[in-house]
Design a protein around this motif. Sequence first.
Motif, short mmCIF file in Angstrom:
data_model
loop_
_atom_site.label_atom_id
_atom_site.label_comp_id
_atom_site.label_asym_id
_atom_site.label_seq_id
_atom_site.Cartn_x
_atom_site.Cartn_y
_atom_site.Cartn_z
N VAL A 74 0.79 -1.05 -0.02
CA VAL A 74 0.07 0.28 0.06
C VAL A 74 0.39 1.24 -0.43
O VAL A 74 1.71 1.48 1.01
N ASP A 75 0.58 1.90 -0.89
CA ASP A 75 1.98 2.94 -1.10
C ASP A 75 3.05 3.08 -0.90
O ASP A 75 3.51 3.71 -0.73
N ASN A 76 3.57 1.53 -1.72
CA ASN A 76 4.82 0.66 -1.58
C ASN A 76 5.41 0.71 0.04
O ASN A 76 6.93 -0.27 -0.44
N VAL A 77 4.81 0.12 0.84
CA VAL A 77 4.63 0.34 2.03
C VAL A 77 3.40 -1.47 2.21
O VAL A 77 2.78 -1.48 1.78
N PRO A 78 4.73 -2.74 2.71
CA PRO A 78 4.36 -3.95 3.09
C PRO A 78 3.17 -3.85 4.16
O PRO A 78 3.37 -3.31 4.32
N MET A 79 2.46 -4.81 3.54
CA MET A 79 0.94 -4.08 4.65
C MET A 79 0.40 -6.36 4.38
O MET A 79 0.23 -6.36 3.30
N ARG A 80 -0.13 -6.58 6.10
CA ARG A 80 -1.00 -8.30 5.72
C ARG A 80 -2.69 -7.50 5.19
O ARG A 80 -3.07 -6.91 6.00
N ALA A 81 -2.16 -7.89 4.44
CA ALA A 81 -4.22 -7.28 3.99
C ALA A 81 -5.44 -8.42 4.49
O ALA A 81 -6.23 -7.84 4.42
N CYS A 82 -4.73 -8.73 5.37
CA CYS A 82 -6.38 -10.02 6.34
C CYS A 82 -6.76 -9.31 7.24
O CYS A 82 -7.97 -9.43 7.31
N VAL A 83 -6.19 -8.54 7.60
CA VAL A 83 -6.66 -7.27 8.85
C VAL A 83 -6.90 -6.10 8.75
O VAL A 83 -7.49 -5.28 9.02
N LEU A 84 -7.09 -5.51 7.51
CA LEU A 84 -6.78 -4.15 6.07
C LEU A 84 -8.74 -4.13 6.16
O LEU A 84 -8.91 -5.01 6.20
N GLN A 85 -9.38 -3.66 6.67
CA GLN A 85 -10.75 -2.98 6.21
C GLN A 85 -10.71 -2.24 4.95
O GLN A 85 -10.61 -1.23 4.90
N VAL A 86 -11.49 -2.62 3.81
CA VAL A 86 -11.97 -1.87 2.42
C VAL A 86 -12.15 -0.54 2.68
O VAL A 86 -11.51 0.31 2.03
#
Length: 158
Positions: free
Chosen positions: A52-64
Amino acid sequence: MPNYKLEINEKTYEVVAEEGTSLLWVIREHLGLTGTKYGCGIAQCGACTIHVDNVPMRACVLQVENFSDGQKIKTIEGLAENSDHPLQKAWIEAQAPQCGYCQSGQIMQAAALLNENPNPSRDEIKSKMNGILCRCGTYLRIIKAIEIAASNEIKAKG
């Protein structure tokens, strides 16, 4: 249900989803981008790593609902056309995958590492890759693949 506009892999998508829906499920189920995997659902394994904006993040805990403000989201499908990213090539050369389940998360984390530091030491690789779990234990081959990709990129830049 709310409508969300998301920028994923340089394309704009409009998605109808319930508030609180995981970004991972939107990516996989609504958009059919199934390279990003569900592993644990609590951001502990890293199989769902995206940028997300070139930063690695874990999609499973991000809310749409938190990603409809123009953030640039990248999944493994958007890393490179034709699967020809230097890391993807190095992954094959080092024979890194075994079952392959964690590989998209591993590659996305490694891509963020090489964007930040194009020539990391082995200790830096281990530190940045720590937390992306591989159930098959191919960590040494993963490290080797990252070293190969870094070396090939340095050679290419000459």
